[in-house]
Design an enzyme around this catalytic site. Structure first.
Site, PDB file in Angstrom:
ATOM      1  N   GLY A  11       0.647  -1.102  -0.190  1.00  0.00           N
ATOM      2  CA  GLY A  11      -0.059   0.070   0.092  1.00  0.00           C
ATOM      3  C   GLY A  11       0.761   1.237   0.014  1.00  0.00           C
ATOM      4  O   GLY A  11       1.897   1.221   0.083  1.00  0.00           O
ATOM      5  N   TYR A 146     -15.692   3.211   8.863  1.00  0.00           N
ATOM      6  CA  TYR A 146     -14.197   3.110   8.790  1.00  0.00           C
ATOM      7  C   TYR A 146     -13.494   3.349  10.204  1.00  0.00           C
ATOM      8  O   TYR A 146     -12.760   2.773  11.005  1.00  0.00           O
ATOM      9  CB  TYR A 146     -13.694   3.895   7.876  1.00  0.00           C
ATOM     10  CG  TYR A 146     -12.186   4.209   7.969  1.00  0.00           C
ATOM     11  CD1 TYR A 146     -11.151   3.144   7.699  1.00  0.00           C
ATOM     12  CD2 TYR A 146     -11.684   5.279   8.486  1.00  0.00           C
ATOM     13  CE1 TYR A 146      -9.839   3.522   7.717  1.00  0.00           C
ATOM     14  CE2 TYR A 146     -10.279   5.358   8.260  1.00  0.00           C
ATOM     15  CZ  TYR A 146      -9.551   4.565   8.176  1.00  0.00           C
ATOM     16  OH  TYR A 146      -8.058   4.761   8.544  1.00  0.00           O
TER      17      TYR A 146
HETATM   18  N1  LIG Z   1      -3.409   7.528   4.301  1.00  0.00           N
HETATM   19  C1  LIG Z   1      -3.932   8.159   5.245  1.00  0.00           C
HETATM   20  O1  LIG Z   1      -4.096   9.351   5.250  1.00  0.00           O
HETATM   21  C2  LIG Z   1      -4.300   7.495   6.441  1.00  0.00           C
HETATM   22  C3  LIG Z   1      -4.966   8.149   7.639  1.00  0.00           C
HETATM   23  C4  LIG Z   1      -5.158   7.347   8.693  1.00  0.00           C
HETATM   24  C5  LIG Z   1      -4.729   6.179   8.893  1.00  0.00           C
HETATM   25  N2  LIG Z   1      -4.197   5.433   7.917  1.00  0.00           N
HETATM   26  C6  LIG Z   1      -4.207   3.919   8.154  1.00  0.00           C
HETATM   27  O2  LIG Z   1      -2.679   3.657   7.537  1.00  0.00           O
HETATM   28  C7  LIG Z   1      -2.762   2.197   7.028  1.00  0.00           C
HETATM   29  C8  LIG Z   1      -1.949   2.565   5.494  1.00  0.00           C
HETATM   30  O3  LIG Z   1      -3.102   3.282   4.651  1.00  0.00           O
HETATM   31  P1  LIG Z   1      -2.782   3.680   3.365  1.00  0.00           P
HETATM   32  O4  LIG Z   1      -3.376   4.995   2.986  1.00  0.00           O
HETATM   33  O5  LIG Z   1      -1.253   3.192   2.916  1.00  0.00           O
HETATM   34  O6  LIG Z   1      -3.788   2.638   2.448  1.00  0.00           O
HETATM   35  P2  LIG Z   1      -3.713   1.637   1.417  1.00  0.00           P
HETATM   36  O7  LIG Z   1      -4.999   1.104   1.093  1.00  0.00           O
HETATM   37  O8  LIG Z   1      -2.546   2.094   0.287  1.00  0.00           O
HETATM   38  O9  LIG Z   1      -2.711   0.540   2.008  1.00  0.00           O
HETATM   39  C9  LIG Z   1      -3.361  -0.350   2.715  1.00  0.00           C
HETATM   40  C10 LIG Z   1      -2.907  -1.819   2.285  1.00  0.00           C
HETATM   41  O10 LIG Z   1      -3.247  -3.090   3.177  1.00  0.00           O
HETATM   42  C11 LIG Z   1      -3.872  -4.042   2.012  1.00  0.00           C
HETATM   43  N3  LIG Z   1      -4.839  -4.737   2.475  1.00  0.00           N
HETATM   44  C12 LIG Z   1      -6.384  -4.300   2.935  1.00  0.00           C
HETATM   45  N4  LIG Z   1      -7.032  -5.423   3.292  1.00  0.00           N
HETATM   46  C13 LIG Z   1      -6.068  -6.193   3.785  1.00  0.00           C
HETATM   47  C14 LIG Z   1      -6.270  -7.787   4.059  1.00  0.00           C
HETATM   48  N5  LIG Z   1      -7.314  -7.921   4.668  1.00  0.00           N
HETATM   49  N6  LIG Z   1      -5.260  -8.301   4.302  1.00  0.00           N
HETATM   50  C15 LIG Z   1      -4.087  -7.937   3.610  1.00  0.00           C
HETATM   51  N7  LIG Z   1      -3.816  -6.933   3.160  1.00  0.00           N
HETATM   52  C16 LIG Z   1      -4.991  -5.882   3.261  1.00  0.00           C
HETATM   53  C17 LIG Z   1      -4.227  -3.426   0.683  1.00  0.00           C
HETATM   54  O11 LIG Z   1      -4.135  -4.235  -0.486  1.00  0.00           O
HETATM   55  C18 LIG Z   1      -3.238  -1.984   0.942  1.00  0.00           C
HETATM   56  O12 LIG Z   1      -2.046  -2.389  -0.048  1.00  0.00           O
HETATM   57  C19 LIG Z   1      -4.266   1.740   6.952  1.00  0.00           C
HETATM   58  O13 LIG Z   1      -4.406   1.089   8.148  1.00  0.00           O
HETATM   59  C20 LIG Z   1      -5.329   3.118   7.013  1.00  0.00           C
HETATM   60  O14 LIG Z   1      -6.253   2.697   7.772  1.00  0.00           O
HETATM   61  C21 LIG Z   1      -4.016   5.971   6.418  1.00  0.00           C
END
Ligand SMILES: NC(=O)c1ccc[n+]([C@@H]2O[C@H](COP(=O)([O-])OP(=O)(O)OC[C@H]3O[C@@H](n4cnc5c(N)ncnc54)[C@H](O)[C@@H]3O)[C@@H](O)[C@H]2O)c1
Length: 309
Positions: A11, A146
């Site tokens: 991700g 979420y």
């Molecule tokens: N981007 C933001 O602004 C933000 C803000 C707050 C929290 N977060 C948290 O940070 C983390 C990363 O976010 P991101 O923006 O990189 O999102 P992203 O969607 O790019 O990354 C999440 C990754 O998790 C994988 N994934 C999803 N469900 C899965 C499962 N059941 N089993 C295995 N892999 C799985 C997806 O394929 C993806 O590659 C997440 O937990 C998100 O909730 C992100």
């Protein structure tokens, strides 16, 4: 040799973290199921060939157990999740499955082996905040499935940490952006639109405030929390407030182009302001975000220009 497991390693944030861990000389194992929230091709480009990838789902306990049995793991960065606030309104069950069930599976395996965990939570757990900057003790009032799934996952972290006495930290991110940024997020969408001369859609009046945080600052925070084996909750933001209208203005200035903005209805699940109080992370783990919104956008834009087709 230290071995770290990064869930969600294909991700946006996970892949940036993996690159940094490998740069620092650690062994990295990643898990990702290439969830279809956005394109698999996009995620494949994120993969660092030096990391050992297990393609699979964290909701599958037997799959996870194999990963833990086959590898000596010293710490887990747990970032795998279904990440979109708005999409969670449509598919709440999928969000609770990945974000809560998946987290419970991981915590069980880590608690049995006393493996440190740093979990990626979200500022969305606060909901509509009563005050900014918002500290970790602010009441939690999630307004999207979420956000509620993240709050439940945090509670699991706290439960396992207390019940089995091992280091677990849950870090609350604030609107993260940077290279490989998720294509559904505002900075990625707006930058692309301005550079390609396409219209920008703003939900609501654009006066909502966000504490945009550059991804390498998040990576810095996560690695510091892990190295110290810190326990409990930490806000990881920049502690700046930027409106969505300001964001467009900065993108226009840096791109030296005018945006064509269309205002549409506010989306369910979106909060009106976020801004982190990061005193706790500064004092306890030495977290020190380095990017302002302007320097971050500049860096993101130059990455985007080099990497867009
Ligand atoms: N981007 C933001 O602004 C933000 C803000 C707050 C929290 N977060 C948290 O940070 C983390 C990363 O976010 P991101 O923006 O990189 O999102 P992203 O969607 O790019 O990354 C999440 C990754 O998790 C994988 N994934 C999803 N469900 C899965 C499962 N059941 N089993 C295995 N892999 C799985 C997806 O394929 C993806 O590659 C997440 O937990 C998100 O909730 C992100």
């Amino acid at each position: 040799m230290t071995n770290y497991l990064v869930t969600g390693g294909a991700g946006f944030i996970g892949s940036n973290l993996v690159d940094e861990l490998i740069k620092r000389g650690y062994n990295v194992i990643t898990i990702d199921n290439f969830d279809d929230y956005y394109s698999e091709d996009y995620k494949l480009k994120n993969l660092n060939p030096k990391a050992k990838l297990y393609k699979g789902d964290i909701t599958n306990y037997e799959f996870l157990k194999v990963v833990f049995d086959e590898n000596k793991i010293d710490g887990v960065f747990h970032l795998a999740a279904k990440a979109g606030v708005r999409a969670s309104v449509e598919k709440p069950g999928e969000y609770f499955n990945a974000n809560v069930v998946g987290t419970a599976n991981l915590l069980k395996l880590c608690s049995e082996r006393k493996i440190k965990v740093v979990f990626a939570s979200s500022s969305s757990v606060y909901g509509e905040v009563e005050y900014i900057p918002t500290d970790e003790n602010h009441p939690k009032n999630p307004i999207s499935p979420y956000a509620l799934s993240k709050l439940h996952a945090e509670q699991l972290c706290e439960f396992y940490m207390n019940q089995y006495d091992f280091p677990v930290a849950w870090t609350r991110f604030y609107t993260v952006y940077g290279p490989r940024g998720r294509p559904d997020m505002a900075i990625a969408k707006f930058t692309k639109a301005v550079l390609k001369g396409e219209p920008i859609e703003i939900y609501g009046n654009g006066e909502q405030l966000r504490d945009f945080t550059y991804v390498s600052d998040i990576v810095q925070g996560l690695t510091k929390v892990m190295q110290l084996g810190a326990r409990g909750c930490f806000n990881l933001g920049t502690s700046q407030k930027v409106s969505v209208n300001d964001l467009v203005k900065y993108i226009e200035e840096i791109a030296n182009r005018k945006a064509n903005v269309i205002y549409t209805d506010k989306k369910e699940g979106d909060v009106s302001r976020t801004m982190a109080d990061i005193t706790k992370a500064r004092e306890l783990v030495g977290y020190n975000p380095e990017y302002t919104i302007q320097s971050g956008i500049k860096e993101y834009m130059s990455w985007f220009v080099k990497n867009s087709d």
